[in-house]
Design a protein around this motif. Structure first.
Motif, PDB file in Angstrom:
ATOM      1  N   ALA A  72     -37.595   1.714 -20.847  1.00 13.16           N
ATOM      2  CA  ALA A  72     -38.523   2.481 -20.137  1.00 13.16           C
ATOM      3  C   ALA A  72     -39.891   1.991 -20.227  1.00 13.16           C
ATOM      4  O   ALA A  72     -40.634   1.623 -19.087  1.00 13.16           O
ATOM      5  CB  ALA A  72     -38.551   4.037 -20.068  1.00 13.16           C
ATOM      6  N   ARG A  73     -40.350   2.091 -21.425  1.00 13.72           N
ATOM      7  CA  ARG A  73     -41.992   1.943 -21.772  1.00 13.72           C
ATOM      8  C   ARG A  73     -42.406   0.269 -21.409  1.00 13.72           C
ATOM      9  O   ARG A  73     -43.110  -0.040 -20.960  1.00 13.72           O
ATOM     10  CB  ARG A  73     -42.166   1.984 -23.244  1.00 13.72           C
ATOM     11  N   LEU A  74     -41.366  -0.557 -21.567  1.00 11.20           N
ATOM     12  CA  LEU A  74     -41.532  -2.123 -21.386  1.00 11.20           C
ATOM     13  C   LEU A  74     -41.682  -2.242 -19.791  1.00 11.20           C
ATOM     14  O   LEU A  74     -42.618  -3.067 -19.618  1.00 11.20           O
ATOM     15  CB  LEU A  74     -40.472  -2.875 -21.693  1.00 11.20           C
ATOM     16  N   PHE A  75     -41.459  -1.126 -19.095  1.00 14.29           N
ATOM     17  CA  PHE A  75     -41.793  -1.359 -17.532  1.00 14.29           C
ATOM     18  C   PHE A  75     -42.700  -0.333 -17.109  1.00 14.29           C
ATOM     19  O   PHE A  75     -42.502   0.173 -15.930  1.00 14.29           O
ATOM     20  CB  PHE A  75     -40.528  -1.650 -16.968  1.00 14.29           C
ATOM     21  N   GLY A  76     -43.533   0.293 -18.071  1.00 15.15           N
ATOM     22  CA  GLY A  76     -44.467   0.943 -17.570  1.00 15.15           C
ATOM     23  C   GLY A  76     -44.218   2.496 -17.224  1.00 15.15           C
ATOM     24  O   GLY A  76     -45.082   3.360 -16.922  1.00 15.15           O
ATOM     25  N   PHE A  77     -43.167   3.008 -17.759  1.00 14.42           N
ATOM     26  CA  PHE A  77     -42.693   4.194 -17.621  1.00 14.42           C
ATOM     27  C   PHE A  77     -42.911   5.150 -19.073  1.00 14.42           C
ATOM     28  O   PHE A  77     -42.464   4.394 -20.150  1.00 14.42           O
ATOM     29  CB  PHE A  77     -41.244   4.749 -17.316  1.00 14.42           C
ATOM     30  N   HIS A  78     -43.176   6.298 -19.127  1.00 14.99           N
ATOM     31  CA  HIS A  78     -43.399   6.996 -20.626  1.00 14.99           C
ATOM     32  C   HIS A  78     -42.429   7.370 -21.033  1.00 14.99           C
ATOM     33  O   HIS A  78     -42.054   7.512 -22.311  1.00 14.99           O
ATOM     34  CB  HIS A  78     -44.255   8.154 -20.355  1.00 14.99           C
ATOM     35  N   ARG A  79     -41.163   7.649 -20.225  1.00 16.63           N
ATOM     36  CA  ARG A  79     -39.839   7.843 -20.722  1.00 16.63           C
ATOM     37  C   ARG A  79     -38.865   7.507 -19.814  1.00 16.63           C
ATOM     38  O   ARG A  79     -39.301   6.898 -18.565  1.00 16.63           O
ATOM     39  CB  ARG A  79     -39.759   9.507 -20.934  1.00 16.63           C
ATOM     40  N   PRO A  80     -37.486   7.432 -19.960  1.00 16.81           N
ATOM     41  CA  PRO A  80     -36.525   7.145 -19.041  1.00 16.81           C
ATOM     42  C   PRO A  80     -36.553   7.550 -17.527  1.00 16.81           C
ATOM     43  O   PRO A  80     -37.045   8.829 -17.670  1.00 16.81           O
ATOM     44  CB  PRO A  80     -35.036   7.259 -19.747  1.00 16.81           C
ATOM     45  N   ILE A  81     -36.198   7.227 -16.810  1.00 19.34           N
ATOM     46  CA  ILE A  81     -36.169   7.699 -15.139  1.00 19.34           C
ATOM     47  C   ILE A  81     -34.829   7.684 -14.706  1.00 19.34           C
ATOM     48  O   ILE A  81     -33.925   6.825 -15.270  1.00 19.34           O
ATOM     49  CB  ILE A  81     -37.156   6.834 -14.269  1.00 19.34           C
ATOM     50  N   ALA A  82     -34.664   8.614 -13.844  1.00 16.15           N
ATOM     51  CA  ALA A  82     -33.101   8.772 -13.184  1.00 16.15           C
ATOM     52  C   ALA A  82     -32.827   7.616 -12.199  1.00 16.15           C
ATOM     53  O   ALA A  82     -34.047   6.951 -11.574  1.00 16.15           O
ATOM     54  CB  ALA A  82     -33.116  10.033 -12.640  1.00 16.15           C
ATOM     55  N   HIS A  83     -31.833   7.210 -11.961  1.00 16.11           N
ATOM     56  CA  HIS A  83     -31.435   6.054 -11.043  1.00 16.11           C
ATOM     57  C   HIS A  83     -31.744   6.699  -9.686  1.00 16.11           C
ATOM     58  O   HIS A  83     -31.233   8.018  -9.496  1.00 16.11           O
ATOM     59  CB  HIS A  83     -29.922   5.825 -11.264  1.00 16.11           C
ATOM     60  N   GLY A  84     -32.308   6.094  -8.847  1.00 12.18           N
ATOM     61  CA  GLY A  84     -32.372   6.470  -7.302  1.00 12.18           C
ATOM     62  C   GLY A  84     -31.097   6.674  -6.788  1.00 12.18           C
ATOM     63  O   GLY A  84     -30.868   7.802  -6.083  1.00 12.18           O
ATOM     64  N   MET A  85     -29.877   5.827  -7.137  1.00 14.94           N
ATOM     65  CA  MET A  85     -28.740   6.434  -6.185  1.00 14.94           C
ATOM     66  C   MET A  85     -28.200   7.502  -6.878  1.00 14.94           C
ATOM     67  O   MET A  85     -27.356   8.185  -6.192  1.00 14.94           O
ATOM     68  CB  MET A  85     -27.815   5.275  -6.452  1.00 14.94           C
ATOM     69  N   TRP A  86     -28.409   8.028  -8.150  1.00 17.56           N
ATOM     70  CA  TRP A  86     -28.036   9.364  -8.643  1.00 17.56           C
ATOM     71  C   TRP A  86     -28.815  10.426  -7.836  1.00 17.56           C
ATOM     72  O   TRP A  86     -28.242  11.333  -7.206  1.00 17.56           O
ATOM     73  CB  TRP A  86     -28.469   9.532  -9.941  1.00 17.56           C
ATOM     74  N   SER A  87     -29.993  10.216  -7.607  1.00 13.89           N
ATOM     75  CA  SER A  87     -30.902  11.151  -6.671  1.00 13.89           C
ATOM     76  C   SER A  87     -30.169  11.249  -5.312  1.00 13.89           C
ATOM     77  O   SER A  87     -30.284  12.504  -4.772  1.00 13.89           O
ATOM     78  CB  SER A  87     -32.435  10.654  -6.810  1.00 13.89           C
ATOM     79  N   LYS A  88     -29.810  10.167  -4.851  1.00 13.46           N
ATOM     80  CA  LYS A  88     -29.096  10.088  -3.443  1.00 13.46           C
ATOM     81  C   LYS A  88     -27.977  10.752  -3.272  1.00 13.46           C
ATOM     82  O   LYS A  88     -27.658  11.776  -2.544  1.00 13.46           O
ATOM     83  CB  LYS A  88     -29.089   8.812  -2.662  1.00 13.46           C
ATOM     84  N   ALA A  89     -27.265  10.591  -4.385  1.00 17.19           N
ATOM     85  CA  ALA A  89     -25.836  11.316  -4.479  1.00 17.19           C
ATOM     86  C   ALA A  89     -25.859  12.791  -4.723  1.00 17.19           C
ATOM     87  O   ALA A  89     -25.268  13.408  -4.056  1.00 17.19           O
ATOM     88  CB  ALA A  89     -25.101  10.514  -5.758  1.00 17.19           C
ATOM     89  N   ARG A  90     -26.842  13.040  -5.639  1.00 15.64           N
ATOM     90  CA  ARG A  90     -26.938  14.554  -5.805  1.00 15.64           C
ATOM     91  C   ARG A  90     -27.284  15.135  -4.577  1.00 15.64           C
ATOM     92  O   ARG A  90     -26.922  16.429  -4.080  1.00 15.64           O
ATOM     93  CB  ARG A  90     -27.948  14.703  -6.958  1.00 15.64           C
ATOM     94  N   CYS A  91     -28.357  14.625  -3.903  1.00 14.03           N
ATOM     95  CA  CYS A  91     -28.654  15.265  -2.804  1.00 14.03           C
ATOM     96  C   CYS A  91     -27.851  15.419  -1.712  1.00 14.03           C
ATOM     97  O   CYS A  91     -27.132  16.411  -1.016  1.00 14.03           O
ATOM     98  CB  CYS A  91     -29.892  14.504  -1.930  1.00 14.03           C
ATOM     99  N   LEU A  92     -26.806  14.421  -1.528  1.00 15.56           N
ATOM    100  CA  LEU A  92     -25.557  14.226  -0.419  1.00 15.56           C
ATOM    101  C   LEU A  92     -24.510  15.261  -1.037  1.00 15.56           C
ATOM    102  O   LEU A  92     -23.786  15.819  -0.173  1.00 15.56           O
ATOM    103  CB  LEU A  92     -24.815  12.843  -0.434  1.00 15.56           C
ATOM    104  N   ALA A  93     -24.447  15.643  -2.291  1.00 15.42           N
ATOM    105  CA  ALA A  93     -23.616  16.521  -2.841  1.00 15.42           C
ATOM    106  C   ALA A  93     -24.156  17.982  -2.447  1.00 15.42           C
ATOM    107  O   ALA A  93     -23.318  18.902  -2.095  1.00 15.42           O
ATOM    108  CB  ALA A  93     -23.584  16.430  -4.615  1.00 15.42           C
ATOM    109  N   ALA A  94     -25.248  18.378  -2.381  1.00 17.82           N
ATOM    110  CA  ALA A  94     -25.772  19.495  -1.834  1.00 17.82           C
ATOM    111  C   ALA A  94     -25.622  19.622  -0.581  1.00 17.82           C
ATOM    112  O   ALA A  94     -25.519  20.891   0.122  1.00 17.82           O
ATOM    113  CB  ALA A  94     -27.384  19.593  -2.124  1.00 17.82           C
ATOM    114  N   LEU A  95     -25.300  18.645   0.333  1.00 14.45           N
ATOM    115  CA  LEU A  95     -25.005  18.668   1.693  1.00 14.45           C
ATOM    116  C   LEU A  95     -23.614  18.495   2.081  1.00 14.45           C
ATOM    117  O   LEU A  95     -23.481  18.181   3.578  1.00 14.45           O
ATOM    118  CB  LEU A  95     -25.967  17.415   2.527  1.00 14.45           C
ATOM    119  N   GLU A  96     -22.557  18.679   1.165  1.00 11.89           N
ATOM    120  CA  GLU A  96     -21.395  18.047   1.343  1.00 11.89           C
ATOM    121  C   GLU A  96     -20.807  18.920   2.332  1.00 11.89           C
ATOM    122  O   GLU A  96     -19.937  18.284   3.092  1.00 11.89           O
ATOM    123  CB  GLU A  96     -20.755  18.177  -0.047  1.00 11.89           C
TER     124      GLU A  96
END
Length: 291
Positions: A218-242
């Motif tokens: 993550a730091r090699l690409f400018g992030f202080h720590r790892p980040i969640a996958h965007g498609m996990w975020s989308k999937a988690r939102c769809l799970a809330a709308l299931e």
């Protein structure tokens, strides 16, 4: 391994039929080599690849489906979540995106949007055929962007389609800020996103980009720590709308600020069919719409 079949496509693309789904691990090794300077990297293509890759007869591994459901928050059923075919076909899109004529190197590419259309419910006992191609290379205020299309069919019937938009960052004067400045909507629930989400989603999705699983990566690409996958975020939102999703629908999201691991996020359901994910300070991670 059998040689791939090649035949011309009406849209000006050649269709390449692979005998099996590619192995993601080897493709990530190719991507890492492509990110290095010198002979391993090389120049990228000036446009999109002139091919359409295809794999037929892809069956659903029920254990894989159950693991995916657990990581993303879906109920354990035989009906595929709308985001699951994206995971099934991901190695095929990875093969396309690691080809020398793809316009950007995979490592460092930013996933800025995703649109999925579910034409009808898909069940775990069905076998899917996948095709993928890239199109619509165009300017972006921070570089250039391209759409990678993945289509899932059953017995010749298109049942699912996904369009992922990726940004290849390039230095441009006056680059825009995609984080958004509007007042965030009131959250309907809050989720704690633990560090294990990065590694667990990588395991079930095949997306092992180190920005999601490694602090150093993550730091090699400018992030202080790892980040969640965007498609996990989308999937988690769809799970809330299931419980609200119809049998056929389109769901589109724009990925804003990344979700750092760990963090607490706020999910908001909007009256117009939209939804949003924000951080504890009200800054947007994701904006979506179901129609």
């Amino acid at each position: 391994m059998r040689a791939a079949a090649l035949r011309p496509e009406p849209a000006g693309r050649d269709r390449v039929e692979l005998p099996r789904m590619p192995a993601a691990g080897a493709l990530y090794r190719r991507a890492l080599l492509g990110a290095l300077p010198g002979p391993g990297g090389g120049r990228r293509g000036p446009g999109v690849p002139g091919v359409e890759l295809a794999v037929g007869g892809v069956s659903v591994d029920r254990a894989h489906l159950a693991a995916y459901d657990r990581v993303c928050g879906f109920r354990l059923t035989d009906r595929l979540p709308g985001t699951f075919p994206h995971v099934m076909g991901f190695p095929l899109t990875l093969r396309l995106m690691t080809a020398p004529d793809f316009p950007f190197p995979l490592i460092g590419l930013v996933h800025i949007g995703n649109r999925i259309t579910v034409h009808r419910p898909i069940t775990a006992d069905e076998t899917l055929d996948f095709t993928t191609y890239a199109e619509n290379l165009r300017p972006h205020d921070r570089g250039r962007q391209v759409d990678v299309v993945l289509v899932g069919s059953v017995a010749g019937e298109k049942v699912w389609e996904g369009v992922s938009t990726y940004l290849g960052r390039e230095r441009k004067p006056g680059g825009g800020d995609r984080s958004g400045r509007n007042e965030p909507p009131a959250g309907t629930s809050r989720w704690r996103v633990e560090p294990r989400v990065g590694t667990e989603y990588a395991r079930v999705s095949g997306d092992h980009n180190p920005i999601h699983t490694s602090r150093l990566g993550a730091r090699l690409f400018g992030f202080h720590r790892p980040i969640a996958h965007g498609m996990w975020s989308k999937a988690r939102c769809l799970a809330a709308l299931e419980n609200r999703l119809p049998d056929a629908y389109t769901v589109e999201v724009a990925f804003k600020l990344p979700v750092p691991l760990p963090s607490t996020v706020s999910f908001a359901l909007l009256p117009d069919g939209g939804f949003a994910l924000h951080d504890s300070r009200g800054r947007p991670h994701l904006a979506g719409l179901v129609r």
